[in-house]
Design an enzyme around this catalytic site. Structure first.
Site, PDB file in Angstrom:
ATOM      1  N   LYS B  77       0.863  -1.183   0.000  1.00 60.00           N
ATOM      2  CA  LYS B  77       0.000   0.000   0.000  1.00 60.00           C
ATOM      3  C   LYS B  77       0.901   1.235   0.000  1.00 60.00           C
ATOM      4  CE  LYS B  77      -3.934   1.847   2.717  1.00 60.00           C
ATOM      5  NZ  LYS B  77      -4.763   1.591   3.930  1.00 60.00           N
ATOM      6  N   SER B 152      -9.671   1.695   3.070  1.00 60.34           N
ATOM      7  CA  SER B 152      -8.809   2.447   2.186  1.00 60.34           C
ATOM      8  C   SER B 152      -7.787   1.591   1.428  1.00 60.34           C
ATOM      9  CB  SER B 152      -8.055   3.509   2.987  1.00 60.34           C
ATOM     10  OG  SER B 152      -7.169   2.902   3.906  1.00 60.34           O
ATOM     11  N   SER B 176      -9.654  -0.648   7.237  1.00 60.72           N
ATOM     12  CA  SER B 176      -9.095  -0.436   5.900  1.00 60.72           C
ATOM     13  C   SER B 176      -8.418  -1.638   5.265  1.00 60.72           C
ATOM     14  CB  SER B 176      -8.106   0.730   5.926  1.00 60.72           C
ATOM     15  OG  SER B 176      -8.807   1.945   5.919  1.00 60.72           O
TER      16      SER B 176
END
Lengths: 95, 488, 477
Positions: B77, B152, B176
């Site tokens: 990420k 997210s 997330s």
């Protein structure tokens, strides 16, 4: 509670954000809704419960006073939007 | 052999046996990204050349490799710092920021022989539930390109679901990892707070942030977590523990395991198909000898407001450093320092980030601190207490991950409060520092994946992974792929 | 109307640890800009702080010395504000649970004893340095000082005069130097003081509106700024004006304070508990060991030197003005030097030699053993005092071997009466006019003749013996 445009202006200044005029009212309305919703917390009687900033009872995490090599200056300055050979540059910041 | 169908552990095994070279695996992934990610937009940065160099570097060590994940390509990420590789947090304000250092997890992955493919899309600064607030454009859900992958860590879940990466490392502040895993039909786990070093994770809400794996199944999650977890002297909130045995402890034996079903998590606001799928998952565990326990956790109702107060407050402070002076993007046309700050931050942050910064400044400001921030910290104590009581009665909790399946793109952005409420099932674990796992447990009538969440006590990741592993022995949801195929 | 000035101080002291408060970078003063920096102290995204244990220890030592209550459960908080010298845009400090609270110190001033309350003492990180370049109109940010550990000591508004403030700061400086927790060099910024000042009609119990003064770089500047600001406020009030609560900057060149624009912004620091640092819980055993290891401070030493060695107050004050000097003195006494002799050597030759070299006591190479040997030789009559001073100068810089030097240069005192007698006679023969003058009643000439005898003996003779024999010879003829 009422989120006034004055309050928005105050917290915007604290946050160094300047919402365009057109966005301020919408932001105030959204924040007001969110803050009103957060008021459900007042239904919960928390009395003298100790506020929990750290979820684990970890204490005294310390490092020994030992000097480690610093970073290469060029590596630190490499990302600066404005710099000279040795420093970060900003507009006038001293009186 | 269709490499993209393999799990990370399966790929690691064939690499070790010499049936596939590290470079072949990397090339397969890079080709897939090249062909498919234009539409999906799960990557912000693809490091193809670097990946192939790394493959060549890793190949000679294949035989002596200690880690079962040696040579397996993966992705991070893009809020995890990588030395010399652009790290954006999906924000304009970070510009072309290239950290001068690697996050601790990156060092640990490198030591285990991981091969990085690139950096994955996310909601700007991990603030969002759909991966639509990214400066680099939204990621699409591989199961339906008109839908969001969740957020997210939407890029991570989408990439793994689409077979572009064998696994990914995401971060989870309020769900997330778990929520996008659910929306994309993959398995993800947010471990116990403090078990994975946060050093090098660009902070959103420091007391809640925790990194973890997004994978194809529970076995892969265990293997990745074995690499990620460990005490780190550079993170003062990092915990001592007996790490590194998760994979070897998976037995599939859940006999006698007490699985708690909190009534509050199956009530109003939950989509009927999701409820049905999650309760069916409970029955699968029961059929393997687990025992179902009905219980009530009224404190969970306060999770979302407490979470958004604490997260926004910490975010307002953590994101103050982005000011156009030391790194990242700087606005043009400023007259003085104050204008430099205002213009850079106003133009550099997206709307959702600004909303949370303002909210955070508000709850911390003079006159409101007691009523909001301090109160939220007290509620956090209440929620943790409620979980402690629950775990006296059961070994883990089973709940939905999200109230509904993946939303259509754009659908969630109009009403931030509605979006926040969607985090109701996931935020309590962050507030209490507990491990939470998300696993595929079905599909709705539109063919969208449904996720079930397992929450355990502190250091209970082994228990969660074993329950998920057991569940995946008897089910095939985790093997479905968006293209209609089924993984090996 | 008669006015009373009310003053409180906030003093920032840099701690003399090797590394910074939250990272391993050096705390050394100076260095090329941005060379004592890393991701942690420059606030890079993702970097995290870890507390230096020496900072905690030094802060507790200081708190104990200032008679504070030591907080058993203490935490760090974030103080949020934007400024380019603060790269994270928050300072890690302590608001809610500072490490030490509620202390008190007694000051002796010429006008009597003053008791000053210590409101609190807390740990925090220093900010960087900004230097404006008028040519480019750009400000350069240097983060070398970012993360240097500080303690901030906040007093109650218990001062009434500049003299009391200076007395407090001198005592504070002495205490912290004794503890070894700071070098307290104002010129390097390791001791910095902000002055909160208000005035009120004498006899009033209410506090007036205060201003805060910054940029006070010396004790002299502090004294002058206090006088200026008190006068300014009194004049303002007497003319019917009103004091505005604000931060004012002392301008050394103009001898005046003026309001700082950058601080006009209503401040709201939005403090909250630092999530990256777990709390500190002090163990009673640890605290007891630390208290036991606390060094004896200057006032206690002064009292002891007076009582045990009968030294004059002046001597005690001089010797204890620096911990290294006091330790040196104690070393001399321990090695057998008479206390008064030891004190005289320190106040005279040692301080003289240091001052001539522009050195601090801690930089001195001379050991107590060497000086003790020199004093012993004088005491035993093997060296005379003047020769001993020459030996001192010779051995001071490299801590040389006194005995070897004396031997090599043949400096041992001449105590042989026959040798001295012969020298006396030679001197008398060589200076008949002086002898006649002396005998004619000019007593002053005696000193000249002693000098001539000493010269004959290259300064090594026992002065007492020279005196005696010279008088005998002069008187006896």
């Amino acid at each position: 509670m009422k989120i006034t445009t004055e309050l928005i202006a105050h917290i915007s200044q604290l946050s160094r954000l300047s919402l365009p005029e057109g966005e301020q009212a919408a932001m105030a309305a959204q924040l007001e809704r969110i803050v009103d919703y957060m008021d459900v917390l007042s239904r919960l009687d928390t009395g003298d419960i100790e506020p929990m900033s750290h979820v684990f009872p970890v204490r005294n995490v310390l490092r020994a006073d030992e000097e480690q090599p610093s970073c290469d200056r060029e590596a630190l300055l490499a990302n600066a939007p404005a710099r000279d050979e040795e420093s970060f540059l900003t507009p006038k910041s001293v009186e | 052999m269709e490499l993209r169908q393999l799990t990370a552990l399966e790929l690691g095994a064939v690499i070790r046996r010499g049936e596939v070279s590290v470079a072949e695996a990397a090339q397969a992934a890079l080709a897939a990204i090249e062909a498919e990610d234009g539409a999906l937009n799960s990557f912000i940065t693809v490091e193809g050349e670097r990946a192939l160099e790394r493959a060549a570097q890793l190949q000679p060590g294949v035989k002596e490799a200690q880690s079962p994940l040696y040579g397996v390509p993966m992705a991070l990420k893009d809020n995890i710092c990588t030395k010399g590789i652009k790290t954006t947090c999906a924000s304009k304000i970070l510009g072309d920021f290239r950290p001068p250092y690697d996050a601790t997890v990156v060092e640990r992955l490198a030591a285990a022989g991981a091969l990085g493919l690139g950096k994955l899309n996310l909601d700007e600064f991990a603030m969002g539930s759909t991966s639509e607030t990214s400066w680099y454009g939204p990621t699409r859900n591989p199961w339906d390109p008109d839908r969001a992958p969740g957020g997210s860590s939407g890029g991570a879940a989408a990439a793994v679901a689409a077979g572009l990466s064998w696994y990914a490392v995401g971060s989870d502040t309020g769900g997330s990892i778990r929520q996008p895993a659910a929306h994309c039909g993959v398995t993800g786990i947010k471990p116990t707070y403090g078990t994975v070093s946060r050093y090098g994770l660009v902070a959103y809400a420091s007391s809640l942030d925790q990194m973890g794996p997004v994978c194809r199944d529970a076995g892969d999650c265990a293997a990745v977590l074995d690499v990620l977890q460990g005490r780190d002297r550079r993170d003062a909130t990092s915990l001592d523990g007996d790490y590194g045995h998760l994979l070897e402890s998976l037995s599939g034996d859940v006999r006698g395991l007490r699985v708690g079903l909190p009534a509050e998590c199956f009530g109003d606001g939950l989509d009927g198909q999701v409820r049905q799928a999650v309760l069916a998952a409970a029955d699968v565990l029961k059929s393997r000898g687990a025992q179902l326990v009905e219980l009530s956790l009224p404190a969970l109702e306060y999770g979302v407001p407490a979470y958004y107060i604490i997260a926004a407050a910490e975010a307002s402070s953590n994101l103050a450093r982005f000011d156009g002076v030391k790194y990242g993007w700087r606005a043009q046309g400023y007259g003085d320092l104050s204008e430099l700050y205002h213009k850079t931050r106003t133009q550099g942050f997206g709307l959702e980030v600004k909303r949370r910064i303002l909210l955070g400044s508000f709850v911390l400001s003079a006159g409101y601190y007691e009523a909001y921030y301090r109160k939220a910290l007290q509620v956090k104590a209440v929620i943790k207490g409620a979980f402690d009581e629950a775990f006296a009665r059961c070994d883990l909790l089973l709940t939905p991950v999200a109230p509904a399946t993946a939303p259509r793109l754009g659908e969630s952005l109009g009403d931030p409060l509605e979006m926040y409420l969607g985090d109701v099932y996931t935020v309590p674990a962050n507030l209490a520092g507990l491990p939470g796992l998300s696993m595929p447990c079905g599909f709705d009538r539109q063919g969208l994946p449904i996720g079930a969440q397992l929450i355990g006590p502190h250091f209970g990741e082994g228990r969660l992974l074993n329950a998920a592993y057991a569940f995946q022995q008897d089910t095939h949801y985790h093997k479905q792929t968006p293209k209609g195929g089924q993984r090996a | 109307m008669n006015w009373e000035t009310v003053i409180g101080l906030e003093t920032h002291v840099e701690l003399a640890t090797k590394s910074k408060i939250f990272c391993g970078c050096t705390t050394r003063f100076g260095g090329a800009p941005n060379t004592h920096c890393c991701p942690v102290c420059t606030g890079m995204p993702g970097a995290l702080p870890v507390l230096n244990q020496a900072v905690l220890e030094y802060a507790v030592r200081a708190g104990v010395a200032l008679n504070c209550h030591i907080t058993r459960y203490s935490k760090f908080d974030r103080k949020n504000y934007f400024y380019p010298d603060l790269p994270k845009a928050y300072q890690i400090s302590q608001l809610y649970l500072p490490i030490a609270v509620g202390g008190r110190v007694e000051l002796s001033t010429p006008s009597g004893t003053v008791s000053v309350g210590i409101h609190e003492l807390h740990m925090e990180e220093d900010a960087g340095k900004l230097v404006h370049d008028p040519w480019t109109d750009q400000t350069r940010a240097d983060y070398n000082r970012c993360g240097v550990p500080l303690i901030e000591i906040v007093t109650q508004p218990d001062f009434r005069t500049a003299d009391q403030v200076i007395a407090y700061l001198e005592q504070l400086k002495e205490t912290l130097q004794y503890l070894g927790v700071s070098d307290c060099k104002m010129q390097e910024g390791s001791l910095r003081c902000d002055v909160n000042l208000s005035v009120r009609p004498l006899g009033s119990r209410e506090l007036g509106t205060r201003t805060e003064m910054k940029n006070l770089n010396s004790f002299k500047a502090i004294a002058r700024a206090i006088d200026y600001e008190a006068r300014r406020q009194i004049e303002l009030l007497e003319q019917g004006g009103r004091v505005v609560q604000e931060t004012r900057r002392w301008d050394e060149n103009k001898d005046a304070t003026y309001a700082m624009r950058s601080k006009e912004d209503a401040q709201d620091y939005r403090y909250f508990p630092e999530p990256d640092l777990p709390p500190i819980e002090l163990d009673e055993g640890w605290l007891a060991r630390l208290r036991a290891a606390q060094p004896e401070l200057a006032p206690a030493k002064r009292a002891r030197y007076q009582a045990d060695y009968g030294l004059p107050a002046y001597d005690c004050q001089m010797i204890t003005s620096d911990r290294v000097l006091a330790q040196f003195f104690e070393g001399l006494v321990e090695l057998g030097a008479p206390a008064k002799q030891a004190a005289n050597w320190i106040m005279g030759e040692v301080l003289g030699a240091l001052s001539a070299r522009g050195m601090e006591p801690r930089e001195m190479c001379l050991s107590a053993g060497t000086l003790a040997r020199l004093i012993a030789l004088v005491e035993e009559g093997k060296l005379n005092r003047n020769t001993a001073v020459k030996v001192f100068e010779a051995v001071f810089d490299q801590d040389g071997d006194v005995d070897a030097y004396v031997r090599a240069h043949g400096l041992e005192q001449v105590n042989d009466a026959g040798v001295v007698q012969a020298a006396v006679e030679r001197a008398i023969q060589a200076h008949p006019q002086s002898v006649a003058d002396f005998r004619g009643g000019k007593e002053k000439v005696f000193g000249f003749l002693v000098g001539q005898v000493m010269r004959e003996l290259k300064g090594k003779a026992d002065p007492k013996l020279v005196n005696t024999l010279l008088r005998q010879v002069l008187g006896g003829t």
